[in-house]
Enzyme design. Structure first.
Site, PDB file in Angstrom:
ATOM      1  N   ASP A  53      58.126   0.534  43.122  1.00  0.00           N
ATOM      2  CA  ASP A  53      58.667   1.795  42.627  1.00  0.00           C
ATOM      3  C   ASP A  53      59.639   2.402  43.634  1.00  0.00           C
ATOM      4  O   ASP A  53      60.618   3.057  43.240  1.00  0.00           O
ATOM      5  CB  ASP A  53      57.537   2.775  42.323  1.00  0.00           C
ATOM      6  CG  ASP A  53      57.914   3.767  41.241  1.00  0.00           C
ATOM      7  OD1 ASP A  53      58.549   3.346  40.253  1.00  0.00           O
ATOM      8  OD2 ASP A  53      57.601   4.952  41.371  1.00  0.00           O
ATOM      9  N   GLU A 146      61.089  10.174  32.929  1.00  0.00           N
ATOM     10  CA  GLU A 146      60.322  11.183  33.651  1.00  0.00           C
ATOM     11  C   GLU A 146      59.035  11.543  32.906  1.00  0.00           C
ATOM     12  O   GLU A 146      57.972  11.728  33.515  1.00  0.00           O
ATOM     13  CB  GLU A 146      61.178  12.436  33.854  1.00  0.00           C
ATOM     14  CG  GLU A 146      62.453  12.210  34.655  1.00  0.00           C
ATOM     15  CD  GLU A 146      62.192  11.947  36.126  1.00  0.00           C
ATOM     16  OE1 GLU A 146      61.435  10.998  36.448  1.00  0.00           O
ATOM     17  OE2 GLU A 146      62.751  12.690  36.954  1.00  0.00           O
ATOM     18  N   GLU A 216      58.766   0.431  30.968  1.00  0.00           N
ATOM     19  CA  GLU A 216      57.647   1.068  31.663  1.00  0.00           C
ATOM     20  C   GLU A 216      56.381   0.227  31.531  1.00  0.00           C
ATOM     21  O   GLU A 216      55.638   0.045  32.500  1.00  0.00           O
ATOM     22  CB  GLU A 216      57.412   2.480  31.104  1.00  0.00           C
ATOM     23  CG  GLU A 216      58.487   3.489  31.440  1.00  0.00           C
ATOM     24  CD  GLU A 216      58.443   3.938  32.896  1.00  0.00           C
ATOM     25  OE1 GLU A 216      57.507   3.553  33.632  1.00  0.00           O
ATOM     26  OE2 GLU A 216      59.347   4.698  33.295  1.00  0.00           O
TER      27      GLU A 216
END
Length: 227
Positions: A53, A146, A216
């Site tokens: 990440d 987000e 994701e």
């Protein structure tokens, strides 16, 4: 609906979150996230996520800069720039946090190569940075990226969760109420832009939303050590 709590029930984004609820839940209630909430997380998986990440966030910086530029050029509301600029300002702190966490967990960031799922996600960001991509599409993607993190890590802060104490700071970084409010601000911008966008742009924004969910899920799978 838990994901829809970021919206007032109107707008394209809430509609898509409901329409693609199963996929959205796979992105926000992934076994990797649930293992943090339940206190069963494999620390080696957490370290893998941390390093990967960090690499992703470094690639996220130019992506967000490109959105800021599009907002300045194309938005019909000057306040968009201020909202997006707030996200830009937080990235420096976020990168510093990753370095601090990496030191705590003995993760050597300089030697980490991005894995396949990470590279593919970064390629999506690069494609969204192209000049011909409409502002409504990129702000939708930004909101989705987000929001997935906010929804995911907020699970680990719920009453009754067994999140390990040493991972609470990680969960609070994205699961906190202030970040939830920021996601709401992005959602309002995305919905306003989509309301006024032509049909082909709305379709591309929907595709971007789905692509974010897909990537994701792939990123969580990678973090878990799945192929």
């Amino acid at each position: 609906m838990e994901g829809g709590s970021l919206d007032n029930g109107r707008g394209k984004t809430a509609t898509w979150m409901e329409q693609y609820r199963l996929m959205y839940d796979r992105a926000t209630r992934h076994p990797f996230v649930l293992s943090i909430r339940d206190g069963t997380v494999d620390i080696s998986a957490f370290k893998r996520w941390l390093g990967q990440d960090y690499r992703f966030v470094r690639e996220f910086v130019p992506f967000l800069a490109s959105i800021l530029l599009k907002a300045w050029k194309d938005s019909d509301d000057n306040s968009d720039v201020e909202v997006i600029l707030g996200g830009m300002a937080s990235l420096n702190d976020e990168l510093s946090w990753f370095k601090k966490e990496a030191s705590k967990w003995d993760v050597h960031l300089g030697g980490i190569a991005p894995q396949k799922a990470n590279l593919e996600y970064c390629r999506l960001l690069q494609n969204l940075m192209l000049p011909e991509i409409d502002y409504a599409v990129v702000i939708t993607a930004f909101w989705a990226i987000e929001t997935v993190y906010q929804d995911s890590f907020s699970l680990c802060l719920e009453s009754g969760s067994k999140t390990p104490a040493e991972l609470m700071e990680t969960c609070k970084r994205w699961g906190n109420a202030h970040f939830k409010d920021y996601c709401r601000s992005l959602q309002k911008i995305a919905d306003r832009c989509l309301e006024n966008a032509p049909g082909d742009v709305v379709r591309k924004a929907e595709e971007a939303f789905l692509s974010v969910l897909e990537h994701e899920i792939g990123f969580w799978n990678m973090s878990s050590g799945e192929s």
